[in-house]
Write an enzyme that holds these catalytic residues in place. Sequence first.
Site, PDB file in Angstrom:
ATOM      1  N   CYS A  27       6.542  -6.978   7.447  1.00  0.00           N
ATOM      2  CA  CYS A  27       7.666  -6.429   8.202  1.00  0.00           C
ATOM      3  C   CYS A  27       8.016  -7.411   9.309  1.00  0.00           C
ATOM      4  O   CYS A  27       7.152  -8.093   9.831  1.00  0.00           O
ATOM      5  CB  CYS A  27       7.253  -5.085   8.810  1.00  0.00           C
ATOM      6  SG  CYS A  27       8.574  -4.245   9.716  1.00  0.00           S
ATOM      7  N   CYS A  58       6.824  -4.169  15.903  1.00  0.00           N
ATOM      8  CA  CYS A  58       6.328  -3.096  16.778  1.00  0.00           C
ATOM      9  C   CYS A  58       4.879  -3.409  17.171  1.00  0.00           C
ATOM     10  O   CYS A  58       4.061  -3.760  16.328  1.00  0.00           O
ATOM     11  CB  CYS A  58       6.406  -1.737  16.079  1.00  0.00           C
ATOM     12  SG  CYS A  58       8.086  -1.292  15.637  1.00  0.00           S
ATOM     13  N   SER A  95      12.171   6.612   7.219  1.00  0.00           N
ATOM     14  CA  SER A  95      11.853   6.400   8.618  1.00  0.00           C
ATOM     15  C   SER A  95      12.308   5.010   9.058  1.00  0.00           C
ATOM     16  O   SER A  95      12.038   4.020   8.385  1.00  0.00           O
ATOM     17  CB  SER A  95      10.336   6.535   8.798  1.00  0.00           C
ATOM     18  OG  SER A  95       9.970   6.267  10.128  1.00  0.00           O
ATOM     19  N   CYS A 146      -0.285   2.600   8.909  1.00  0.00           N
ATOM     20  CA  CYS A 146       0.558   1.536   8.356  1.00  0.00           C
ATOM     21  C   CYS A 146      -0.062   0.155   8.303  1.00  0.00           C
ATOM     22  O   CYS A 146      -0.407  -0.413   9.322  1.00  0.00           O
ATOM     23  CB  CYS A 146       1.749   1.378   9.289  1.00  0.00           C
ATOM     24  SG  CYS A 146       3.076   2.390   8.885  1.00  0.00           S
ATOM     25  N   CYS A 195       3.586   8.417   0.446  1.00  0.00           N
ATOM     26  CA  CYS A 195       4.188   7.536   1.448  1.00  0.00           C
ATOM     27  C   CYS A 195       4.246   6.140   0.845  1.00  0.00           C
ATOM     28  O   CYS A 195       3.216   5.583   0.475  1.00  0.00           O
ATOM     29  CB  CYS A 195       3.314   7.554   2.702  1.00  0.00           C
ATOM     30  SG  CYS A 195       3.793   6.337   3.930  1.00  0.00           S
ATOM     31  N   CYS A 198       1.644  -1.730  15.521  1.00  0.00           N
ATOM     32  CA  CYS A 198       1.662  -1.553  14.068  1.00  0.00           C
ATOM     33  C   CYS A 198       1.045  -2.744  13.342  1.00  0.00           C
ATOM     34  O   CYS A 198       1.377  -3.901  13.623  1.00  0.00           O
ATOM     35  CB  CYS A 198       3.106  -1.348  13.620  1.00  0.00           C
ATOM     36  SG  CYS A 198       3.259  -1.125  11.837  1.00  0.00           S
ATOM     37  N   GLU A 230       0.820  -1.211   0.000  1.00  0.00           N
ATOM     38  CA  GLU A 230       0.000   0.000   0.000  1.00  0.00           C
ATOM     39  C   GLU A 230       0.853   1.259   0.000  1.00  0.00           C
ATOM     40  O   GLU A 230       1.977   1.285   0.490  1.00  0.00           O
ATOM     41  CB  GLU A 230      -0.951  -0.010   1.187  1.00  0.00           C
ATOM     42  CG  GLU A 230      -0.288  -0.247   2.517  1.00  0.00           C
ATOM     43  CD  GLU A 230      -1.308  -0.454   3.627  1.00  0.00           C
ATOM     44  OE1 GLU A 230      -2.026  -1.460   3.592  1.00  0.00           O
ATOM     45  OE2 GLU A 230      -1.377   0.395   4.517  1.00  0.00           O
ATOM     46  N   GLY A 249       6.949  -1.905   6.169  1.00  0.00           N
ATOM     47  CA  GLY A 249       8.315  -2.395   6.031  1.00  0.00           C
ATOM     48  C   GLY A 249       9.333  -1.541   6.760  1.00  0.00           C
ATOM     49  O   GLY A 249       9.065  -0.394   7.120  1.00  0.00           O
ATOM     50  N   GLU A 250      10.498  -2.121   6.985  1.00  0.00           N
ATOM     51  CA  GLU A 250      11.610  -1.386   7.590  1.00  0.00           C
ATOM     52  C   GLU A 250      12.630  -1.116   6.479  1.00  0.00           C
ATOM     53  O   GLU A 250      13.312  -2.038   6.023  1.00  0.00           O
ATOM     54  CB  GLU A 250      12.219  -2.220   8.734  1.00  0.00           C
ATOM     55  CG  GLU A 250      13.535  -1.714   9.263  1.00  0.00           C
ATOM     56  CD  GLU A 250      13.552  -0.222   9.616  1.00  0.00           C
ATOM     57  OE1 GLU A 250      12.602   0.275  10.244  1.00  0.00           O
ATOM     58  OE2 GLU A 250      14.534   0.455   9.230  1.00  0.00           O
ATOM     59  N   SER A 256      11.892   6.381  14.605  1.00  0.00           N
ATOM     60  CA  SER A 256      10.675   6.089  15.368  1.00  0.00           C
ATOM     61  C   SER A 256      11.081   5.809  16.805  1.00  0.00           C
ATOM     62  O   SER A 256      11.519   4.711  17.136  1.00  0.00           O
ATOM     63  CB  SER A 256       9.966   4.873  14.768  1.00  0.00           C
ATOM     64  OG  SER A 256       9.544   5.182  13.468  1.00  0.00           O
ATOM     65  N   LEU A 257      10.962   6.829  17.623  1.00  0.00           N
ATOM     66  CA  LEU A 257      11.452   6.728  18.998  1.00  0.00           C
ATOM     67  C   LEU A 257      10.362   6.151  19.912  1.00  0.00           C
ATOM     68  O   LEU A 257      10.544   5.129  20.549  1.00  0.00           O
ATOM     69  CB  LEU A 257      11.891   8.123  19.454  1.00  0.00           C
ATOM     70  CG  LEU A 257      12.785   8.226  20.659  1.00  0.00           C
ATOM     71  CD1 LEU A 257      14.055   7.403  20.506  1.00  0.00           C
ATOM     72  CD2 LEU A 257      13.161   9.692  20.913  1.00  0.00           C
ATOM     73  N   HIS A 258       9.255   6.833  19.970  1.00  0.00           N
ATOM     74  CA  HIS A 258       8.038   6.371  20.688  1.00  0.00           C
ATOM     75  C   HIS A 258       8.169   6.235  22.201  1.00  0.00           C
ATOM     76  O   HIS A 258       7.174   6.042  22.898  1.00  0.00           O
ATOM     77  CB  HIS A 258       7.512   5.055  20.111  1.00  0.00           C
ATOM     78  CG  HIS A 258       7.218   5.114  18.640  1.00  0.00           C
ATOM     79  ND1 HIS A 258       6.715   6.237  18.034  1.00  0.00           N
ATOM     80  CD2 HIS A 258       7.376   4.206  17.653  1.00  0.00           C
ATOM     81  CE1 HIS A 258       6.574   6.009  16.737  1.00  0.00           C
ATOM     82  NE2 HIS A 258       6.966   4.787  16.481  1.00  0.00           N
ATOM     83  N   ASN A 314      -2.799   5.359  16.074  1.00  0.00           N
ATOM     84  CA  ASN A 314      -3.980   4.963  15.314  1.00  0.00           C
ATOM     85  C   ASN A 314      -4.335   3.549  15.779  1.00  0.00           C
ATOM     86  O   ASN A 314      -3.626   2.612  15.428  1.00  0.00           O
ATOM     87  CB  ASN A 314      -3.603   4.977  13.827  1.00  0.00           C
ATOM     88  CG  ASN A 314      -4.769   5.324  12.956  1.00  0.00           C
ATOM     89  OD1 ASN A 314      -5.920   5.032  13.292  1.00  0.00           O
ATOM     90  ND2 ASN A 314      -4.485   5.931  11.832  1.00  0.00           N
TER      91      ASN A 314
HETATM   92  N1  SAH Z   1       9.671   0.756   9.811  1.00  0.00           N
HETATM   93  C1  SAH Z   1       9.781   2.161   9.734  1.00  0.00           C
HETATM   94  C2  SAH Z   1       8.797   2.835   8.808  1.00  0.00           C
HETATM   95  C3  SAH Z   1       7.372   2.376   8.796  1.00  0.00           C
HETATM   96  S1  SAH Z   1       6.262   2.873  10.042  1.00  0.00           S
HETATM   97  C4  SAH Z   1       9.697   2.763  11.112  1.00  0.00           C
HETATM   98  O1  SAH Z   1       9.496   2.036  12.066  1.00  0.00           O
HETATM   99  O2  SAH Z   1       9.912   3.959  11.253  1.00  0.00           O
HETATM  100  C5  SAH Z   1       6.058   4.612   9.930  1.00  0.00           C
HETATM  101  C6  SAH Z   1       5.740   5.246  11.275  1.00  0.00           C
HETATM  102  O3  SAH Z   1       4.385   4.973  11.688  1.00  0.00           O
HETATM  103  C7  SAH Z   1       6.629   4.726  12.390  1.00  0.00           C
HETATM  104  O4  SAH Z   1       6.990   5.781  13.232  1.00  0.00           O
HETATM  105  C8  SAH Z   1       5.709   3.760  13.096  1.00  0.00           C
HETATM  106  O5  SAH Z   1       6.160   3.488  14.377  1.00  0.00           O
HETATM  107  C9  SAH Z   1       4.393   4.498  13.021  1.00  0.00           C
HETATM  108  N2  SAH Z   1       3.185   3.670  13.229  1.00  0.00           N
HETATM  109  C10 SAH Z   1       2.955   2.410  12.849  1.00  0.00           C
HETATM  110  N3  SAH Z   1       1.730   1.998  13.232  1.00  0.00           N
HETATM  111  C11 SAH Z   1       1.167   3.044  13.860  1.00  0.00           C
HETATM  112  C12 SAH Z   1      -0.101   3.243  14.493  1.00  0.00           C
HETATM  113  N4  SAH Z   1      -1.009   2.277  14.540  1.00  0.00           N
HETATM  114  N5  SAH Z   1      -0.323   4.462  15.054  1.00  0.00           N
HETATM  115  C13 SAH Z   1       0.611   5.441  14.997  1.00  0.00           C
HETATM  116  N6  SAH Z   1       1.797   5.316  14.417  1.00  0.00           N
HETATM  117  C14 SAH Z   1       2.096   4.124  13.866  1.00  0.00           C
END
Ligand code: SAH
Length: 357
Positions: free
Chosen positions: A124, A128, A203, A345, A117, A131, A104, A171-172, A226-228, A302
């Site tokens: 992947c 995470c 990212s 995602c 995007c 995700c 997608e 994907g990463e 992607s720190l979180h 999300n």
């Molecule tokens: N693998 C890469 C890029 C793909 S995800 C990465 O981890 O950065 C793109 C961004 O969306 C990342 O920051 C990921 O953590 C975030 N993401 C994925 N699912 C999400 C969700 N359900 N709500 C909010 N952010 C999300």
Amino acid sequence: MVSENKSDKSFEAGQDIKSLTLDELKAGLTERGEKPFRAVQIYEWMHKKCARDFDGMTNLSKELRAKLKESYIYTSLEAVKVQESAIDGTKKFLFGLADGNTVESVWMKYRHGNSVCISSQVGCRMGCRFCASTLDGLQRSLMPSEMLDQIYSITLLTGERVSNVVVMGTGEPLDNYDNLIKFIRMLTDGNGLNISQRNVTVSTCGIAPMMRRLADEHLQITLALSLHAATDAKRRRLMPIADRYSIAELMDACDYYFEATGRRITFEYSLVGGVNDTEEDAAELVRLAKPRCCHINLIPVNPIKERDYVQSDAARIHAFKDRLEKNRVNVTVRRELGRDIDGACGQLRMRYRESTV
Ligand code: SAH
């Protein structure tokens, strides 16, 4: 971490014509007895005019087109589903690949231009927890042609030029490193769409050694991490990759990237209700962000139905942002585009598969 590319077999070396650089194409065509200028023509058909197949290359002779068809595979993605947000015009595309997999991509309209995007892998393996892309693991990595063609197909389907590309779909990207670098070089090449490197963002979930390798490429792209979470303990609850690389290692890699490229780092921080959204969490984040040239992108999580994470409420989001701003940290809350069309995602791909099995 070495990327395993299960697609390599179906695209035998040199056969996937849209994944060849201009020099590689020149070499291949010269070997086949063609003049180098033909390579420039064909390259422009593929990467500038976004031709869908060899027959669309109208200034090539029938004989040459037949020869090309014999020698090469031509990658063009098929849009199997398109959804348009009634709220903001964001469009989400589900593309079919030649092997039956789907990926997608999302098209977003901003004041400064159109942004796409793209996905870098089918599925992947990073795991995470919030995700949807990772729920079924990794199927395979995408070829440069398949990453490029998400943009080319969208350009044709919307009839509008794409000015920004973010590699933030499924994907990463740093787990598909060689194909990613080739993709970026071809995307930003003068013989192709010629998108400015400054308008490309990659990212990563934080594979520290690969971030350093990316820095050594000296590209002018933006690196988003992607720190979180701002502590290792909290990050480990959300992201398995945090067991491999500590936040200290990631910050060193970010500093290395900034020194090598002069590009400001973006930290993505998805706010998850009751998990990482307190004032204390914000204070920890300030500690990481303040000494660095960085920008923080807050993303209200999300929620996906397979997990029970919830969004932080508006007051929490506001307080979190406020704390960062008071400490003069650069911060924005990401607008939630395409919320009504499974914008997060991996969500559209999962829904589509659920509806077809
Ligand atoms: N693998 C890469 C890029 C793909 S995800 C990465 O981890 O950065 C793109 C961004 O969306 C990342 O920051 C990921 O953590 C975030 N993401 C994925 N699912 C999400 C969700 N359900 N709500 C909010 N952010 C999300």
